[in-house]
Design an enzyme around this catalytic site. Structure first.
Site, PDB file in Angstrom:
ATOM      1  N   LYS A   1      -4.869   7.591  15.827  1.00  0.00           N
ATOM      2  CA  LYS A   1      -4.346   8.276  14.690  1.00  0.00           C
ATOM      3  C   LYS A   1      -4.158   9.587  15.462  1.00  0.00           C
ATOM      4  O   LYS A   1      -3.293  10.457  15.079  1.00  0.00           O
ATOM      5  CB  LYS A   1      -5.215   8.325  13.413  1.00  0.00           C
TER       6      LYS A   1
ATOM      7  N   TYR B   1      -9.344   3.203  16.301  1.00  0.00           N
ATOM      8  CA  TYR B   1      -8.493   3.469  15.047  1.00  0.00           C
ATOM      9  C   TYR B   1      -8.233   5.108  15.176  1.00  0.00           C
ATOM     10  O   TYR B   1      -7.203   5.558  15.042  1.00  0.00           O
ATOM     11  CB  TYR B   1      -9.102   2.938  13.865  1.00  0.00           C
TER      12      TYR B   1
ATOM     13  N   ALA C   1       3.270   1.513   8.851  1.00  0.00           N
ATOM     14  CA  ALA C   1       2.719   0.275   9.380  1.00  0.00           C
ATOM     15  C   ALA C   1       1.409   0.678  10.149  1.00  0.00           C
ATOM     16  O   ALA C   1       1.646   1.543  11.137  1.00  0.00           O
ATOM     17  CB  ALA C   1       3.709  -0.520  10.258  1.00  0.00           C
TER      18      ALA C   1
ATOM     19  N   GLY D   1       0.743  -1.300   0.001  1.00  0.00           N
ATOM     20  CA  GLY D   1       0.029   0.117  -0.103  1.00  0.00           C
ATOM     21  C   GLY D   1       0.869   1.373  -0.028  1.00  0.00           C
ATOM     22  O   GLY D   1       1.644   1.446  -1.140  1.00  0.00           O
TER      23      GLY D   1
HETATM   24  P1  NAI Z   1      -1.861  -2.061   4.283  1.00  0.00           P
HETATM   25  O1  NAI Z   1      -2.852  -2.653   5.079  1.00  0.00           O
HETATM   26  O2  NAI Z   1      -2.105  -1.835   2.605  1.00  0.00           O
HETATM   27  O3  NAI Z   1      -0.255  -2.225   4.604  1.00  0.00           O
HETATM   28  C1  NAI Z   1      -0.237  -1.833   6.055  1.00  0.00           C
HETATM   29  C2  NAI Z   1       1.595  -2.391   6.223  1.00  0.00           C
HETATM   30  O4  NAI Z   1       1.665  -2.236   7.539  1.00  0.00           O
HETATM   31  C3  NAI Z   1       1.793  -3.660   5.442  1.00  0.00           C
HETATM   32  O5  NAI Z   1       3.180  -3.441   4.899  1.00  0.00           O
HETATM   33  C4  NAI Z   1       2.069  -4.542   6.930  1.00  0.00           C
HETATM   34  O6  NAI Z   1       2.910  -5.691   6.759  1.00  0.00           O
HETATM   35  C5  NAI Z   1       2.363  -3.639   7.984  1.00  0.00           C
HETATM   36  N1  NAI Z   1       1.995  -3.863   9.205  1.00  0.00           N
HETATM   37  C6  NAI Z   1       0.920  -3.846  10.008  1.00  0.00           C
HETATM   38  N2  NAI Z   1       1.227  -4.134  10.866  1.00  0.00           N
HETATM   39  C7  NAI Z   1       2.326  -4.435  11.436  1.00  0.00           C
HETATM   40  C8  NAI Z   1       3.260  -4.811  12.547  1.00  0.00           C
HETATM   41  N3  NAI Z   1       2.736  -5.135  13.603  1.00  0.00           N
HETATM   42  N4  NAI Z   1       4.574  -4.668  12.499  1.00  0.00           N
HETATM   43  C9  NAI Z   1       5.081  -4.336  11.054  1.00  0.00           C
HETATM   44  N5  NAI Z   1       4.509  -3.974  10.239  1.00  0.00           N
HETATM   45  C10 NAI Z   1       3.203  -4.031  10.170  1.00  0.00           C
HETATM   46  O7  NAI Z   1      -2.228  -0.365   4.565  1.00  0.00           O
HETATM   47  P2  NAI Z   1      -2.277   1.147   3.851  1.00  0.00           P
HETATM   48  O8  NAI Z   1      -3.620   1.414   3.405  1.00  0.00           O
HETATM   49  O9  NAI Z   1      -0.837   1.133   3.155  1.00  0.00           O
HETATM   50  O10 NAI Z   1      -1.991   2.112   5.251  1.00  0.00           O
HETATM   51  C11 NAI Z   1      -0.724   2.565   5.544  1.00  0.00           C
HETATM   52  C12 NAI Z   1      -0.837   3.385   6.668  1.00  0.00           C
HETATM   53  O11 NAI Z   1      -1.769   4.594   6.258  1.00  0.00           O
HETATM   54  C13 NAI Z   1      -1.548   2.873   7.845  1.00  0.00           C
HETATM   55  O12 NAI Z   1      -0.928   3.491   9.065  1.00  0.00           O
HETATM   56  C14 NAI Z   1      -3.035   3.287   7.927  1.00  0.00           C
HETATM   57  O13 NAI Z   1      -3.760   3.329   9.111  1.00  0.00           O
HETATM   58  C15 NAI Z   1      -2.833   4.683   7.055  1.00  0.00           C
HETATM   59  N6  NAI Z   1      -4.094   4.932   6.382  1.00  0.00           N
HETATM   60  C16 NAI Z   1      -4.256   4.477   5.323  1.00  0.00           C
HETATM   61  C17 NAI Z   1      -5.576   5.011   4.667  1.00  0.00           C
HETATM   62  C18 NAI Z   1      -6.175   4.160   3.235  1.00  0.00           C
HETATM   63  O14 NAI Z   1      -7.234   4.658   2.820  1.00  0.00           O
HETATM   64  N7  NAI Z   1      -5.658   3.316   3.025  1.00  0.00           N
HETATM   65  C19 NAI Z   1      -6.228   5.959   5.139  1.00  0.00           C
HETATM   66  C20 NAI Z   1      -5.617   6.729   6.259  1.00  0.00           C
HETATM   67  C21 NAI Z   1      -4.802   6.420   6.737  1.00  0.00           C
END
Ligand code: NAI
Length: 242
Positions: A156, A152, A88, A11
């Site tokens: 944040k 959540y 993450a 992501g």
């Molecule tokens: P995703 O689910 O595609 O990727 C999440 C990443 O975090 C993965 O690489 C996973 O391995 C890693 N991860 C999760 N728990 C972990 C742990 N305990 N230790 C190490 N790595 C860990 O999520 P995405 O969408 O890329 O989100 C990235 C960030 O952006 C997150 O913090 C999310 O809360 C934030 N975010 C995402 C939004 C969206 O619409 N996709 C909107 C607002 C914030």
């Protein structure tokens, strides 16, 4: 210059790793799932100029000893880290009344305590060198809240307070700390989202964002030497509705 991206296997983190690689940085991606890390290494291979420009490390950010051990490994293989990106994160939607304590704890541990641990781990080196840039990935819901996302949103919102406080703590040490607050971004995290069309109507720019558009903002913050303690919304204008 070296950059570490926690959550860099998927992501937003993967897009940030890709942007920094293409800009010539050495990049270490860190995540839990080894297979996802391997897949990302193969995918981003075309952007590397040398064998060791992109490296991967498996680590769970909720486990402090794991973070410390991995950071030492990163230091030995990648060198001094100038840029730390905390992408993450996890999301588990649930109304508070129905949520379990373990789920609340998981969210706070991963989304808030995890980045605090990674920052503390890399800060010492940054402080010694008087050089560092930390970019935390928060969320628009940390500012405006969202039903079904109490824990959540709290994690944040906590990250905003943490970012601003840390920016003040390290202001004289040559270290900047900022936060990007994305809106709805197309990634695995939002794949199963229901009522997408309704949500898109509420976004002033009329669509979900792309992970690469968050990466553009991360690269901008990495290069903007006069910005610290800032919350940068990358949300298609959703913050206008607050
Ligand atoms: P995703 O689910 O595609 O990727 C999440 C990443 O975090 C993965 O690489 C996973 O391995 C890693 N991860 C999760 N728990 C972990 C742990 N305990 N230790 C190490 N790595 C860990 O999520 P995405 O969408 O890329 O989100 C990235 C960030 O952006 C997150 O913090 C999310 O809360 C934030 N975010 C995402 C939004 C969206 O619409 N996709 C909107 C607002 C914030």
């Amino acid at each position: 210059m070296a950059c570490v991206v926690y959550g860099g296997s998927r992501g937003i983190g993967k897009a940030i790793a890709s942007a920094f690689l293409q800009d010539g940085f050495r990049v270490a991606i860190v995540a839990r799932n080894v297979q996802h890390l391997e897949d990302t290494i193969s995918e981003l291979h075309e952007f590397t100029h040398t064998e060791d420009q992109l490296l991967r490390f498996s680590c769970d950010i909720t486990k402090e000893q794991d973070v410390i051990k991995t950071s030492e490994h990163i230091h030995h293989t990648v060198g001094a880290v100038s840029i730390l990106v905390n992408s993450a994160g996890i999301n588990q939607d649930s109304l508070l009344i129905k949520s379990k304590s373990t789920n609340i704890e998981d969210l706070i541990q991963t989304n808030l305590v995890g980045p605090m641990i990674t920052c503390r781990t890399f800060l010492r080196g940054m402080m010694q060198r008087k050089d560092g840039c930390i970019i935390n990935i928060g969320s628009i819901v940390g500012q405006r809240g969202n039903a079904g996302q109490t824990a959540y949103s709290a994690s944040k919102a906590g990250l905003v307070g943490f970012t601003k406080s840390l920016a003040k703590e390290v202001k004289d040490r040559g270290i900047r700390v900022n936060l990007i607050a994305p809106g709805f971004i197309d990634t695995d995290m939002t794949k199963g989202i229901i009522k997408r069309q309704e949500l898109e109507k509420a976004i002033p720019l009329g669509r979900f964002g792309m992970a690469s558009e968050v990466a553009d903002a991360a690269l901008f913050l990495a290069k903007s030497c006069y910005i610290t303690g800032h919350v940068l919304n990358v949300d298609g204008g959703l913050n206008l509705n607050i």
